[in-house]
Scaffold this active site. Structure first.
Site, PDB file in Angstrom:
ATOM      1  N   LYS A  10      43.448  34.968  38.363  1.00 37.93           N
ATOM      2  CA  LYS A  10      44.527  35.872  37.895  1.00 37.93           C
ATOM      3  C   LYS A  10      44.747  35.685  36.391  1.00 37.93           C
ATOM      4  O   LYS A  10      43.796  35.460  35.667  1.00 37.93           O
ATOM      5  CB  LYS A  10      45.789  35.656  38.727  1.00 37.93           C
ATOM      6  N   HIS A  90      43.050  44.948  43.772  1.00 39.56           N
ATOM      7  CA  HIS A  90      43.947  43.857  44.190  1.00 39.56           C
ATOM      8  C   HIS A  90      45.372  44.411  44.289  1.00 39.56           C
ATOM      9  O   HIS A  90      45.772  45.256  43.482  1.00 39.56           O
ATOM     10  CB  HIS A  90      43.872  42.714  43.175  1.00 39.56           C
ATOM     11  N   SER A 204      47.691  32.864  50.400  1.00 42.44           N
ATOM     12  CA  SER A 204      48.173  31.496  50.655  1.00 42.44           C
ATOM     13  C   SER A 204      47.157  30.611  51.368  1.00 42.44           C
ATOM     14  O   SER A 204      47.519  29.797  52.229  1.00 42.44           O
ATOM     15  CB  SER A 204      49.503  31.525  51.421  1.00 42.44           C
TER      16      SER A 204
END
Ligand code: PGA
Length: 242
Positions: A10, A90, A204
């Site tokens: 990111k 995304h 996660s």
């Protein structure tokens, strides 16, 4: 077949020095047989691509044309650097206004240059609560893959609510959702071709739950955000599959 493990850095880290440090550490400790990709920010790609490594490189986005498009990065530019994968659609980009139409154009551009797109799809919490997950994913795939003939591509299933939340998707939900995506891909492409498309899970993922998605939910790989910024954790994940 080893799972495909993709790290999405990111908008991190904030300096080339830190990016080099992370990359070198991963490179040094990476198990030989792992199939791993890291997707750093555009501005680090040139430096990292020049280093010899078994880690493959991906970009986090691209533009579908070259020329008079201020501020954009074309697929050809990425290809010329040695980038192999490009994340498309995304949810963090969709949230900034990226539409399925634009995602479709980007996918076509990536495939034209023979790079491998990692198309991200996923439902919101509200979609899931209202039993609209299947519909949402099918709609995204339908629009994103419109007019696309089969080519080597990867689909990443990333429930929006599971991203960066420490609230990963339940293994049973991921298992069912993977089958659903596969079923739809079989309808779009032939049965045989659909089998060739890898489906990753993202949201996660950490070293404790990674193997459950591969072994129990039968995912073909993982798309990892936060945990890919910690060299030791990312390596620990890779080691579980080697
Ligand atoms: P996360 O991000 O692993 O930090 O949840 C995954 C992603 O957004 O690709």
């Amino acid at each position: 077949m080893k799972p495909l493990i993709v790290g999405n850095w990111k908008c991190n880290p904030e300096s080339l020095k830190e990016a080099q440090k992370l990359f070198l550490e991963l490179n040094k400790r990476m198990p030989k047989k792992a199939q791993a990709v890291v997707c750093p920010s555009f501005i680090f790609l040139k430096d990292l691509a020049a280093r010899k490594s078994a880690l493959q490189l991906g970009a986090q986005n691209c533009f579908y044309q070259s020329g008079a498009f201020t501020g954009e990065i074309s697929v050809k530019m990425l290809k010329n650097l040695g980038v192999k994968y490009v994340i498309i659609g995304h949810s963090e980009r969709r949230a900034l206004g990226e539409t399925d139409k634009l995602i479709n154009l980007k996918l076509k551009a990536v495939l034209k240059e023979k790079l491998i797109p990692i198309l991200c799809i996923g439902e919101s919490k509200k979609d899931r609560q209202n039993n609209r997950t299947a519909l949402k994913l099918k709609n995204q795939l339908k629009k994103d893959l419109k007019g696309i003939k089969f080519s080597k591509m990867v689909i990443a299933y990333e429930p929006i609510w599971a991203i960066g939340s420490n609230n990963p998707c339940r293994i049973e939900e991921a298992t069912v959702t993977k089958l659903l995506i596969k079923k739809y891909l079989r309808e779009v492409f032939s049965n045989k071709k659909a089998e060739e498309i890898k489906i990753l899970y993202g949201g996660s993922v950490n070293k404790k739950n990674a193997s459950l998605y591969i072994k129990d939910a039968k995912m073909d790989g993982l798309l990892i955000g936060g945990a890919s910024l910690k060299a030791k954790e990312f390596i620990d994940i890779l080691k579980q599959f080697c």
